[in-house]
Design a protein around this motif. Structure first.
Motif, PDB file in Angstrom:
ATOM      1  N   ALA A  26      18.187  20.984  -4.760  1.00  0.00           N
ATOM      2  CA  ALA A  26      17.036  21.215  -3.883  1.00  0.00           C
ATOM      3  C   ALA A  26      15.750  21.023  -4.670  1.00  0.00           C
ATOM      4  O   ALA A  26      15.631  21.475  -5.811  1.00  0.00           O
ATOM      5  CB  ALA A  26      17.100  22.618  -3.298  1.00  0.00           C
ATOM      6  N   ARG A  27      14.768  20.333  -4.089  1.00  0.00           N
ATOM      7  CA  ARG A  27      13.504  20.068  -4.786  1.00  0.00           C
ATOM      8  C   ARG A  27      12.713  21.347  -5.023  1.00  0.00           C
ATOM      9  O   ARG A  27      11.863  21.395  -5.905  1.00  0.00           O
ATOM     10  CB  ARG A  27      12.665  19.063  -4.006  1.00  0.00           C
ATOM     11  N   THR A  28      12.978  22.392  -4.250  1.00  0.00           N
ATOM     12  CA  THR A  28      12.251  23.649  -4.420  1.00  0.00           C
ATOM     13  C   THR A  28      12.802  24.481  -5.572  1.00  0.00           C
ATOM     14  O   THR A  28      12.190  25.468  -5.951  1.00  0.00           O
ATOM     15  CB  THR A  28      12.304  24.473  -3.127  1.00  0.00           C
ATOM     16  N   VAL A  29      13.944  24.074  -6.131  1.00  0.00           N
ATOM     17  CA  VAL A  29      14.579  24.813  -7.226  1.00  0.00           C
ATOM     18  C   VAL A  29      14.494  23.983  -8.502  1.00  0.00           C
ATOM     19  O   VAL A  29      14.985  22.860  -8.550  1.00  0.00           O
ATOM     20  CB  VAL A  29      16.060  25.120  -6.898  1.00  0.00           C
ATOM     21  N   GLY A  30      13.870  24.520  -9.512  1.00  0.00           N
ATOM     22  CA  GLY A  30      13.803  23.850 -10.796  1.00  0.00           C
ATOM     23  C   GLY A  30      12.711  22.798 -10.882  1.00  0.00           C
ATOM     24  O   GLY A  30      11.959  22.563  -9.939  1.00  0.00           O
ATOM     25  N   ASP A  31      12.646  22.162 -12.041  1.00  0.00           N
ATOM     26  CA  ASP A  31      11.646  21.135 -12.314  1.00  0.00           C
ATOM     27  C   ASP A  31      12.318  19.769 -12.240  1.00  0.00           C
ATOM     28  O   ASP A  31      13.290  19.510 -12.936  1.00  0.00           O
ATOM     29  CB  ASP A  31      11.062  21.363 -13.708  1.00  0.00           C
ATOM     30  N   HIS A  32      11.793  18.894 -11.410  1.00  0.00           N
ATOM     31  CA  HIS A  32      12.387  17.576 -11.230  1.00  0.00           C
ATOM     32  C   HIS A  32      11.500  16.472 -11.798  1.00  0.00           C
ATOM     33  O   HIS A  32      11.647  15.314 -11.425  1.00  0.00           O
ATOM     34  CB  HIS A  32      12.667  17.329  -9.742  1.00  0.00           C
ATOM     35  N   ALA A  33      10.614  16.822 -12.726  1.00  0.00           N
ATOM     36  CA  ALA A  33       9.730  15.820 -13.331  1.00  0.00           C
ATOM     37  C   ALA A  33      10.540  14.757 -14.074  1.00  0.00           C
ATOM     38  O   ALA A  33      10.248  13.568 -13.986  1.00  0.00           O
ATOM     39  CB  ALA A  33       8.731  16.486 -14.271  1.00  0.00           C
ATOM     40  N   GLY A  34      11.559  15.167 -14.788  1.00  0.00           N
ATOM     41  CA  GLY A  34      12.416  14.220 -15.512  1.00  0.00           C
ATOM     42  C   GLY A  34      13.173  13.305 -14.556  1.00  0.00           C
ATOM     43  O   GLY A  34      13.305  12.107 -14.792  1.00  0.00           O
ATOM     44  N   CYS A  35      13.666  13.880 -13.472  1.00  0.00           N
ATOM     45  CA  CYS A  35      14.366  13.083 -12.449  1.00  0.00           C
ATOM     46  C   CYS A  35      13.414  12.060 -11.845  1.00  0.00           C
ATOM     47  O   CYS A  35      13.770  10.889 -11.679  1.00  0.00           O
ATOM     48  CB  CYS A  35      14.909  13.986 -11.349  1.00  0.00           C
ATOM     49  N   ASP A  36      12.202  12.490 -11.513  1.00  0.00           N
ATOM     50  CA  ASP A  36      11.212  11.600 -10.911  1.00  0.00           C
ATOM     51  C   ASP A  36      10.839  10.465 -11.858  1.00  0.00           C
ATOM     52  O   ASP A  36      10.659   9.326 -11.432  1.00  0.00           O
ATOM     53  CB  ASP A  36       9.966  12.385 -10.496  1.00  0.00           C
ATOM     54  N   ARG A  37      10.745  10.760 -13.166  1.00  0.00           N
ATOM     55  CA  ARG A  37      10.445   9.711 -14.153  1.00  0.00           C
ATOM     56  C   ARG A  37      11.555   8.676 -14.189  1.00  0.00           C
ATOM     57  O   ARG A  37      11.296   7.476 -14.226  1.00  0.00           O
ATOM     58  CB  ARG A  37      10.260  10.317 -15.543  1.00  0.00           C
TER      59      ARG A  37
END
Length: 81
Positions: A26-37
């Motif tokens: 879920a995008r509301t859980v955790g940091d997804h900056a690495g995934c987005d990169r």
């Protein structure tokens, strides 16, 4: 094949696409900056951003296609020139 529907530029990704297309969480859980990169540079999405199902992904020299069994197909050329 289904058409890809992109959210408006000012849309909140956590609302429009509740799941991370790379890790499936879920995008509301955790940091997804690495995934987005990763998604913005080289890697195609692995999970459907609408339902988090694992997608069938085909990568070729000019881009990629990803197919969700519920939401259809998307395509892109991220990371390829």
């Amino acid at each position: 094949m289904s058409a890809v529907v992109e959210p408006p530029a000012d849309a909140d990704l956590a609302v429009e696409r509740p799941f991370c297309a790379w890790c499936g969480a879920a995008r509301t859980v955790g940091d997804h900056a690495g995934c987005d990169r990763r998604l913005a540079t080289v890697d195609p999405p692995r999970h459907c951003p609408l339902c988090a199902r694992r997608m069938v992904v085909q990568v070729d020299p000019v881009g990629w296609t990803a197919r969700c069994s519920r939401h259809g197909e998307s395509a892109g050329a991220n990371g390829f020139s």
